[in-house]
Enzyme design. Structure first.
Site, PDB file in Angstrom:
ATOM      1  N   GLU A 172      83.930  16.734 -33.856  1.00 24.89           N
ATOM      2  CA  GLU A 172      82.790  17.497 -34.388  1.00 24.89           C
ATOM      3  C   GLU A 172      81.424  16.997 -33.936  1.00 24.89           C
ATOM      4  OE1 GLU A 172      82.660  18.291 -38.557  1.00 24.89           O
ATOM      5  OE2 GLU A 172      84.666  19.151 -38.629  1.00 24.89           O
ATOM      6  N   GLU A 378      91.766  19.988 -38.447  1.00 27.07           N
ATOM      7  CA  GLU A 378      91.387  19.700 -39.836  1.00 27.07           C
ATOM      8  C   GLU A 378      91.241  20.988 -40.621  1.00 27.07           C
ATOM      9  OE1 GLU A 378      87.845  17.292 -40.627  1.00 27.07           O
ATOM     10  OE2 GLU A 378      88.349  16.070 -38.879  1.00 27.07           O
TER      11      GLU A 378
HETATM   12  C1  BGC Z   1      84.994  15.705 -40.726  1.00 22.33           C
HETATM   13  C2  BGC Z   1      85.618  14.780 -41.754  1.00 22.33           C
HETATM   14  C3  BGC Z   1      85.112  15.163 -43.129  1.00 22.33           C
HETATM   15  C4  BGC Z   1      85.558  16.566 -43.438  1.00 22.33           C
HETATM   16  C5  BGC Z   1      85.163  17.082 -44.821  1.00 22.33           C
HETATM   17  C6  BGC Z   1      84.914  17.139 -41.165  1.00 22.33           C
HETATM   18  O1  BGC Z   1      83.662  17.609 -40.843  1.00 22.33           O
HETATM   19  O2  BGC Z   1      85.604  15.576 -39.492  1.00 22.33           O
HETATM   20  O3  BGC Z   1      85.336  13.461 -41.412  1.00 22.33           O
HETATM   21  O4  BGC Z   1      85.503  14.268 -44.111  1.00 22.33           O
HETATM   22  O5  BGC Z   1      85.002  17.441 -42.499  1.00 22.33           O
HETATM   23  O6  BGC Z   1      83.785  17.114 -44.965  1.00 22.33           O
END
Ligand code: BGC
Length: 505
Positions: A172, A378
């Site tokens: 990101e 994610e």
């Molecule tokens: C990031 C994580 C973060 C998650 C929730 C993503 O932007 O890669 O490190 O904890 O979102 O905010």
């Protein structure tokens, strides 16, 4: 949709990877141990007011000491793959120069344990914890940091290249540039606004140089980058709202995806940079757009955009969770983020919109016809989970909203990419849940909990939530195993079931 674990298992394409994700700074703790050097985040988090309630990352989940226990929990869960990040300053304390063997050994043991547990390691090289010495020299505003990341990639390739199944170069970059260099909400706390543009280019160059180093080392693992993607939704048919959403789309999505997938910055950015000293060379663009084995996409939510300064710079819930400095009005701002009407939100105030997972994928498919295979690297949600005790005093966390969130988002991604779906051209290979455990959520401290495992802040004991058992059931059903009986932690179907338990606190 909200498929049951069994129904969802039936929808999963063959060899679809289901995994969980974490990042070093968010879980490891042990910041001063075994030769780790400081990172910019150590310093940023120590500044009063940077983190909600001044929570400290010093211990985090103590994963550095509890790693074997955490891998055992992942093996029990039955996941295919674990996405973690390598702490650059643990391995190479100064961000350049000598390596720290104790740091290298930690990930060596982690990777071996994962493989022995049947879990494919996905290693992220850069998940935001820049070594302090590099930050002191300008961090990502300094082109040199990109070369240092390339060197770090070569060290990692040499140490783990034979065993890592998938590599993510940079996680990101949009969040690093926006929160860290434009708005000052993340390390290094710069508020450069549009002047932060070089931090974008240098991170992307760092991606290109890392990719080059991994290829030069002939690693057998697949290599990709992870970008976050948020579909931008105009708040109304008003042309100004449409223009505002378009601007946000360029600033948050296209600025990071176009250079990697099309080899050029979006036109509007090129016009803006025409007037500044920033002009990327064609050599840089070639490095940035080298072919990838996969593209990592993080999807959490869509963004509703309206023109004008609005009530607050960020949605109210998010501002409350992240600190007062983000609330209030932003008088000079040409646009603002508006909330979606009648929409459930997470504890962060993020709108829960699984249908936009499909929108994100179809926009990606339309914009980037040569998109490589995609992993959702994610996805997940923070909730203020209900914590209850059974009559024997055992903790139970019936986080049914997280179960629904995951089921709906995984289902939406699969439907969208199946034959006849709006993103059918995408070869979707997997989904990684953020996150294995409640952890240090950057500026959100320990207040924002995304985990499948509850982590007691005093004892640091891990307790599987209902979402952990749900994912376990999904994985077992897909393998065709007899579905394990989840201990009492199944989601209480009715409120009356909850009455059997004592509520904590
Ligand atoms: C990031 C994580 C973060 C998650 C929730 C993503 O932007 O890669 O490190 O904890 O979102 O905010």
């Amino acid at each position: 949709m909200n498929a049951s674990a069994k129904d969802l298992a039936a929808l999963l394409p063959p060899r679809f990877t289901l995994g969980v994700a974490t990042a070093a700074f968010q879980i490891e703790g042990a910041l001063d141990e075994d030769g780790r050097g400081p990172s910019g985040w150590d310093v940023f988090a120590a500044k009063p007011g940077s983190i909600v309630d001044d929570h400290s990352p010093a211990v985090a989940c103590d994963h550095y000491h509890r790693m074997p226990e955490d891998v055992a929990l992942m093996r029990e869960l039955g996941i295919d793959s674990y996405r973690f990040s390598l702490s650059w300053s643990r391995i190479q304390p100064g961000g350049s120069g000598p390596v720290n063997h104790a740091g290298l050994d930690f990930y060596d043991r982690l990777i071996d344990l994962l493989l022995a547990s049947g879990i494919a390691p996905m290693a992220t090289l850069y998940h935001w914890d820049t070594p302090l010495e590099l930050d002191a020299a300008g961090g990502w505003m300094n082109r040199d940091t990109a070369y240092r990341l390339g060197e770090f990639a070569a060290i990692a390739a040499d140490a783990y290249g034979d065993r890592v199944t998938r590599w993510v170069t940079v996680n990101e970059p949009a969040t690093v540039s926006t929160n860290g260099y434009m708005l000052g909400m993340h390390s290094p706390g710069e508020t450069l606004m549009l002047k932060a543009l070089p931090s974008v280019h240098h991170q992307l160059l760092g991606h290109g140089l890392s990719l080059q180093a991994l290829r030069a080392a002939n690693v057998p693992g697949e290599i990709g980058i992870t970008n976050v993607y948020s579909p931008m939704v105009p708040a109304s048919v008003n042309p100004l709202d449409k223009v505002s959403a378009g601007l946000m789309d360029v600033a948050q999505n296209r600025l990071y995806a176009d250079p990697v997938l099309l080899g050029k910055y979006p036109d509007s950015i090129r016009i803006a940079t025409f007037f500044s000293s920033f002009s990327p060379s064609s050599e840089d663009m070639e490095l940035i757009s080298q072919p990838l084995d996969f593209y990592g996409l993080n999807y959490y939510m869509p963004t509703r955009v309206a023109s004008g300064p609005g009530e607050g710079a960020v949605p109210e819930g998010m501002a409350a969770a992240m600190g007062d400095d983000l609330g209030g009005t932003a008088p000079g701002s040409p646009l603002h983020i508006a909330s979606f009407p009648d929409t459930e939100t997470t504890a962060y105030g993020w709108p829960i919109k699984p249908e936009y997972m499909a929108v994100a994928l179809s926009e990606m498919a339309e914009r980037y016809p040569d998109l490589p295979p995609v992993f959702i690297t994610e996805g997940g949600a923070s909730f203020k989970d209900l914590e209850i005790r059974d009559t024997d005093g055992r903790l139970i966390v019936p986080d049914e909203r997280r179960v629904n969130f995951l089921a709906d988002h995984i289902g939406s991604a699969i439907e969208a990419t199946s034959p006849g779906g709006p993103a059918e051209s995408i070869d979707l290979r997997g989904y990684y849940v953020w996150s294995l455990m409640d952890n240090f959520e950057w500026s959100g401290g320990y207040k924002q909990q995304f985990g499948l495992l509850h982590v007691d802040r005093e004892t640091l004991d891990r307790t599987p939530k209902a979402s952990y058992y749900w994912l376990q059931e999904l994985l077992a059903a897909r393998r065709g195993d007899v579905v394990p009986e989840s201990p009492d932690a199944g989601v209480p179907a009715e409120a009356s079931d909850v009455d059997r338990f004592r509520t904590v606190g």
